[in-house]
Write a protein that holds these residues in place. Sequence first.
Motif, PDB file in Angstrom:
ATOM      1  N   THR A 149      35.235  22.627  12.573  1.00  0.00           N
ATOM      2  CA  THR A 149      35.299  22.627  14.041  1.00  0.00           C
ATOM      3  C   THR A 149      33.684  22.919  14.353  1.00  0.00           C
ATOM      4  N   GLU A 150      33.102  23.603  13.736  1.00  0.00           N
ATOM      5  CA  GLU A 150      31.514  24.310  13.846  1.00  0.00           C
ATOM      6  C   GLU A 150      30.741  22.878  13.647  1.00  0.00           C
ATOM      7  N   ILE A 151      30.926  22.284  12.579  1.00  0.00           N
ATOM      8  CA  ILE A 151      29.900  21.325  12.069  1.00  0.00           C
ATOM      9  C   ILE A 151      30.228  19.961  12.883  1.00  0.00           C
ATOM     10  N   ALA A 152      31.508  19.666  13.240  1.00  0.00           N
ATOM     11  CA  ALA A 152      31.810  18.752  14.216  1.00  0.00           C
ATOM     12  C   ALA A 152      31.142  18.877  15.486  1.00  0.00           C
ATOM     13  N   PHE A 153      31.040  20.254  16.030  1.00  0.00           N
ATOM     14  CA  PHE A 153      30.665  20.246  17.396  1.00  0.00           C
ATOM     15  C   PHE A 153      29.075  20.421  17.252  1.00  0.00           C
ATOM     16  N   GLU A 154      28.374  20.598  16.157  1.00  0.00           N
ATOM     17  CA  GLU A 154      27.069  20.424  16.194  1.00  0.00           C
ATOM     18  C   GLU A 154      26.658  19.060  16.092  1.00  0.00           C
ATOM     19  N   LEU A 155      27.483  18.109  15.381  1.00  0.00           N
ATOM     20  CA  LEU A 155      27.046  16.785  15.197  1.00  0.00           C
ATOM     21  C   LEU A 155      27.503  15.931  16.322  1.00  0.00           C
ATOM     22  N   ALA A 156      28.688  16.397  17.131  1.00  0.00           N
ATOM     23  CA  ALA A 156      29.198  15.567  18.227  1.00  0.00           C
ATOM     24  C   ALA A 156      28.734  15.872  19.582  1.00  0.00           C
ATOM     25  N   VAL A 157      28.178  17.160  19.574  1.00  0.00           N
ATOM     26  CA  VAL A 157      27.852  17.640  20.944  1.00  0.00           C
ATOM     27  C   VAL A 157      26.482  18.121  20.852  1.00  0.00           C
ATOM     28  N   VAL A 158      26.188  19.127  19.972  1.00  0.00           N
ATOM     29  CA  VAL A 158      24.915  19.639  20.116  1.00  0.00           C
ATOM     30  C   VAL A 158      23.809  18.906  20.019  1.00  0.00           C
ATOM     31  N   ASN A 159      23.710  18.166  18.911  1.00  0.00           N
ATOM     32  CA  ASN A 159      22.758  17.044  18.541  1.00  0.00           C
ATOM     33  C   ASN A 159      22.603  15.792  19.630  1.00  0.00           C
ATOM     34  N   ARG A 160      23.924  15.593  20.060  1.00  0.00           N
ATOM     35  CA  ARG A 160      24.074  14.625  21.027  1.00  0.00           C
ATOM     36  C   ARG A 160      23.430  14.689  22.255  1.00  0.00           C
ATOM     37  N   TYR A 161      23.667  16.053  22.947  1.00  0.00           N
ATOM     38  CA  TYR A 161      23.399  16.394  24.362  1.00  0.00           C
ATOM     39  C   TYR A 161      22.159  17.406  24.381  1.00  0.00           C
ATOM     40  N   GLY A 162      21.864  17.745  23.214  1.00  0.00           N
ATOM     41  CA  GLY A 162      20.801  18.728  23.277  1.00  0.00           C
ATOM     42  C   GLY A 162      19.558  18.073  23.052  1.00  0.00           C
ATOM     43  N   THR A 163      18.750  17.713  23.819  1.00  0.00           N
ATOM     44  CA  THR A 163      17.459  16.944  23.609  1.00  0.00           C
ATOM     45  C   THR A 163      16.268  17.772  23.136  1.00  0.00           C
ATOM     46  N   THR A 164      16.159  18.991  23.551  1.00  0.00           N
ATOM     47  CA  THR A 164      15.162  19.729  22.782  1.00  0.00           C
ATOM     48  C   THR A 164      15.791  20.944  21.932  1.00  0.00           C
ATOM     49  N   GLU A 165      15.075  21.806  21.316  1.00  0.00           N
ATOM     50  CA  GLU A 165      15.403  23.184  20.662  1.00  0.00           C
ATOM     51  C   GLU A 165      15.835  24.129  21.477  1.00  0.00           C
TER      52      GLU A 165
END
Length: 346
Positions: free
Chosen positions: A302-318
């Motif tokens: 769940t955590e890795i999938a969230f990072e790859l499918a949500v965080v990296n996708r919708y977070g354009t800056t750190e």
Amino acid sequence: MASSKGKQPVKLSSGIHAGAGIPIAEPAKPILTTEFGTKVVMHNVIFPSGDEQDYFPMQEYRSGEHVYSEVEVIQRALKRDAGDDTRRVTTVYFMSPPGLGKTVLGAWLAREHGCPYQVINCVSSMTDLDLLGSHVLVGQETIWQDGPLPSIIRATNEHGMGILIINELNALTTNAQLGLNPLLDKQQCVILTQNNNERVQVQSGAHLLILASMNPDIMGVNELQDAVRDRSNIVLFFDYPSVEKEADLVHMLTGLDTAIAARFASVINECRLLKTRDRQITQAPSTRGLLDWINYAPVLGTEIAFELAVVNRYGTTEDERNALKMIARGKHIADLVVTSASFKEV
């Protein structure tokens, strides 16, 4: 009212019938001869295969005691216009963030009506010729290549009904937008200025449904012209669904238990508030992003999938990525465990 509950999407009864059954794919780019003897290469249109994704209504529009879904609004508009041969084009504009199923809705409507459809994904570099067509070299002769607009009109006339899906209409330049005007007004046609001013019109007895979306996030790239806006018949505002409705949708599309789906949807809902309320991110996660997170959670965690499918996708800056990660920690997604056994067959 049509509901998102249950396994079956709503059925249509607009009074418009495109013909017997769902047409199968036709040969790519058929060559036809116009009434003026001009050869035309048609732009590919799409014919429903029957495998299009079901669409489940997610919006509500209230008028007194009446509550209509977006599908019912379109259905009623089509039924009204089907009885008026002076209105052969029904135009519906959507004001909506991306990823809420507008293209799915158009393809599903085409499947339900058994009619061809066309999708135009607008970008700011498009010109009116990209929409209308141009001359191309075929063998030893130069002939006219229809753009997507005349092609869907010709297909509509042949099959009785057609659907034109225009994504991000407001990305078009002024000239490209104005090329739509004759189709949207009483002329109900496009004029091929580069092909002897050929007039391609929606004929009597045929009906074209135009579904045009506008993403508020790209407003200002090119302003929607007043003349184009004024030619819409209906404008629908789409908003993100409630956690309950989105959980129902996830359950129907994936088979995931509704209670577990609601936990996923609740996390995404909190992430969206980072944009709509707190202005901490520039793009809110869509239902598409939610489904990708859920689908990859069993194989990635769940955590890795969230990072790859949500965080990296919708977070354009750190900073944006950190804000999304804080939501995940606060919602304890590490405790949200799903496996392939969590999904029932749909």
